[in-house]
Design a protein around this motif. Sequence first.
Motif, short mmCIF file in Angstrom:
data_model
loop_
_atom_site.label_atom_id
_atom_site.label_comp_id
_atom_site.label_asym_id
_atom_site.label_seq_id
_atom_site.Cartn_x
_atom_site.Cartn_y
_atom_site.Cartn_z
N ILE A 7 -40.32 -39.11 0.26
CA ILE A 7 -39.75 -38.01 -0.54
C ILE A 7 -40.09 -38.21 -2.01
CG2 ILE A 7 -37.61 -36.87 -1.26
CD1 ILE A 7 -36.42 -37.94 1.46
N LEU A 8 -39.88 -39.45 -2.48
CA LEU A 8 -40.06 -39.73 -3.92
C LEU A 8 -41.50 -39.58 -4.39
CD1 LEU A 8 -37.87 -42.79 -4.95
CD2 LEU A 8 -37.88 -40.51 -5.96
N ALA A 9 -42.43 -40.10 -3.60
CA ALA A 9 -43.83 -40.11 -4.04
C ALA A 9 -44.37 -38.70 -4.30
CB ALA A 9 -44.70 -40.89 -3.06
N PRO A 10 -44.19 -37.75 -3.34
CA PRO A 10 -44.67 -36.39 -3.63
C PRO A 10 -43.94 -35.77 -4.83
CG PRO A 10 -44.14 -36.62 -1.31
CD PRO A 10 -43.66 -37.85 -1.97
N LEU A 11 -42.64 -36.05 -4.95
CA LEU A 11 -41.88 -35.53 -6.09
C LEU A 11 -42.48 -36.02 -7.41
CD1 LEU A 11 -38.05 -35.70 -5.33
CD2 LEU A 11 -39.40 -33.70 -5.96
N ALA A 12 -42.85 -37.30 -7.42
CA ALA A 12 -43.43 -37.88 -8.64
C ALA A 12 -44.76 -37.22 -8.98
CB ALA A 12 -43.61 -39.39 -8.47
N VAL A 13 -45.57 -37.00 -7.95
CA VAL A 13 -46.88 -36.35 -8.18
C VAL A 13 -46.68 -34.94 -8.74
CG1 VAL A 13 -48.98 -35.49 -7.07
CG2 VAL A 13 -48.07 -37.73 -6.43
N VAL A 14 -45.78 -34.18 -8.09
CA VAL A 14 -45.50 -32.81 -8.56
C VAL A 14 -44.95 -32.86 -9.99
CG1 VAL A 14 -44.02 -30.79 -8.19
CG2 VAL A 14 -45.16 -31.89 -6.24
N GLY A 15 -44.07 -33.82 -10.23
CA GLY A 15 -43.48 -33.97 -11.57
C GLY A 15 -44.54 -34.21 -12.63
N VAL A 16 -45.50 -35.08 -12.33
CA VAL A 16 -46.56 -35.39 -13.30
C VAL A 16 -47.41 -34.14 -13.56
CG1 VAL A 16 -48.68 -36.73 -13.64
CG2 VAL A 16 -46.59 -37.87 -12.88
N PHE A 22 -46.67 -28.51 -18.84
CA PHE A 22 -45.78 -28.26 -19.97
C PHE A 22 -46.37 -28.84 -21.26
CE2 PHE A 22 -41.65 -26.32 -19.16
CZ PHE A 22 -41.69 -26.16 -17.78
N ALA A 23 -46.95 -30.03 -21.15
CA ALA A 23 -47.50 -30.68 -22.34
C ALA A 23 -48.65 -29.85 -22.91
CB ALA A 23 -47.98 -32.09 -22.00
N MET A 24 -49.49 -29.32 -22.01
CA MET A 24 -50.68 -28.61 -22.48
C MET A 24 -50.33 -27.20 -22.99
SD MET A 24 -53.22 -30.43 -22.61
CE MET A 24 -52.66 -32.10 -22.70
N THR A 25 -49.21 -26.63 -22.53
CA THR A 25 -48.87 -25.28 -22.97
C THR A 25 -47.85 -25.30 -24.11
OG1 THR A 25 -47.25 -25.21 -21.18
CG2 THR A 25 -49.36 -24.14 -20.77
N PRO A 44 -42.49 -41.01 -23.32
CA PRO A 44 -41.89 -41.38 -22.03
C PRO A 44 -42.24 -42.82 -21.62
CG PRO A 44 -42.84 -39.19 -21.89
CD PRO A 44 -43.27 -39.75 -23.22
N SER A 45 -43.46 -43.28 -21.89
CA SER A 45 -43.83 -44.67 -21.55
C SER A 45 -42.90 -45.64 -22.24
CB SER A 45 -45.26 -44.99 -21.99
OG SER A 45 -46.16 -44.10 -21.43
N ALA A 46 -42.70 -45.43 -23.54
CA ALA A 46 -41.86 -46.36 -24.30
C ALA A 46 -40.43 -46.33 -23.78
CB ALA A 46 -41.90 -45.99 -25.78
N ALA A 200 -40.61 -36.69 -15.22
CA ALA A 200 -41.75 -37.02 -14.35
C ALA A 200 -42.00 -38.54 -14.35
CB ALA A 200 -42.99 -36.28 -14.82
N PHE A 201 -41.96 -39.14 -15.54
CA PHE A 201 -42.19 -40.59 -15.64
C PHE A 201 -41.08 -41.36 -14.93
CE2 PHE A 201 -45.63 -42.01 -18.58
CZ PHE A 201 -46.27 -40.79 -18.68
N THR A 202 -39.85 -40.82 -15.01
CA THR A 202 -38.74 -41.49 -14.34
C THR A 202 -38.95 -41.46 -12.82
OG1 THR A 202 -37.34 -40.74 -16.14
CG2 THR A 202 -36.21 -41.58 -14.20
N LEU A 203 -39.49 -40.34 -12.32
CA LEU A 203 -39.79 -40.24 -10.88
C LEU A 203 -40.89 -41.23 -10.49
CD1 LEU A 203 -39.65 -36.37 -10.37
CD2 LEU A 203 -38.15 -38.06 -9.29
N VAL A 204 -41.89 -41.37 -11.36
CA VAL A 204 -42.96 -42.36 -11.11
C VAL A 204 -42.35 -43.76 -11.06
CG1 VAL A 204 -45.03 -43.44 -12.07
CG2 VAL A 204 -44.79 -40.95 -12.13
#
Lengths: 249, 139
Positions: A7-16, A22-25, A44-46, A200-204
């Motif tokens: 469940i988590l892995a696909p969520l993380a991919v979709v989140g990213v 969002f970042a690009m727009t 988010p990394s920090a 998204a990073f939290t899901l990753v």
Amino acid sequence: MKKTLSILAPLAVVGVVIGFTFAMTAPIDAYQGIFQKTMYVHVPSAWLAYISFAVTLIASIGYLAKKDLRWDRIAASSAEMGVFFTGLALMTGMIWGRPVWGTFWDWGDARLVLTALMFIVYLGYLALRRSIAEPTTRARRSAVFGIVAFVQIPLVHFSVSWWRTLHQQATVLRPETLTGAADAPIDPLMLRALMVNLLAFTLVYATFMVARVWIAKLEDEREERHALENIEIAGAAISAPDFDGGFDD
Amino acid sequence: MSHRWFIIPSVAIILVAIGFFAWGNLNKNLVYYLTPTEAVEKRADFPDGERFKLGGLVVDGSIQEDGQVVRFQISDGQTTIDVVHEGTPPQLFKDGAGAVVEGAWQGDHFESDVLIVRHDEQYRGVDEEGQPYEPPTGS
């Protein structure tokens, strides 16, 4: 574990993917232009690095209180993630700094130097873990390290306020932004994009944590089996070459 | 007991690293840069040729490119210092930008060979009138 991961892995991919959109727009920064987009990875990394080390702190306290290796596995896994995110924050910071500041790095800047130190100290934590073979000794000593090492995180975070630095001060973690005041120093659309990326990073992080804790459990079980069967560890049979016969060639 | 041979050097390396970072480097640069006012106040401590970092805002309209050299003024709103910088400034170097220059006093002006642009913690899109966000100006 497998089910949680599926469940988590696909969520993380979709989140990213959503985070990237969002970042690009998000609006282009009026001052820094396109270079400011690095923020959506860097910040988010920090933060995830801080969160990872906070989880290591809590799990380390948990281990010392309960003496259950489950806590130790969480602490170790989270520290690995923290080192990864710290490295990512350092790298993206350099990539952002080169065009905007005009330099990759500055040894006079407290934020940069203390972040590098945090990276090295947690690498030390991982090195310590690899140096102790006995699981409970390893867990106990690592837990102490994991608690003591956390003192640097507030130091890293507040370095931009405590010292005069090249790195700019906090944008989001300040009263005006946190209370949603009109004078928050960030465009609302940029803030939204940043928050989506943080999620998204939290899901990753969560995905890798579940997988890593699972692997750690398998490793511990294997170690236990080997201990029971009294199998010598790899390399134990290697001894110094015997040259008593002399060199004939 | 063989792991002791690993732990002791590791701890030693970490301690040396902490010492190096905390006392060797950070303390010396505890003040990352001097403001123009501080630089003028401490003029006596920094004779010509004694290097330090000077930070402030680039005064509007003061930038003059002159071959290999860029001349501009740096200000903290109170004191303004003429800077002669040798080299190519970074892309974002412009009027009103935050700048940190590294170099030394040379008579009444500051000669630098390292120029870093500092930006503040504000992130703005282009506003409704199509006017981009202007950082605070030093003039």
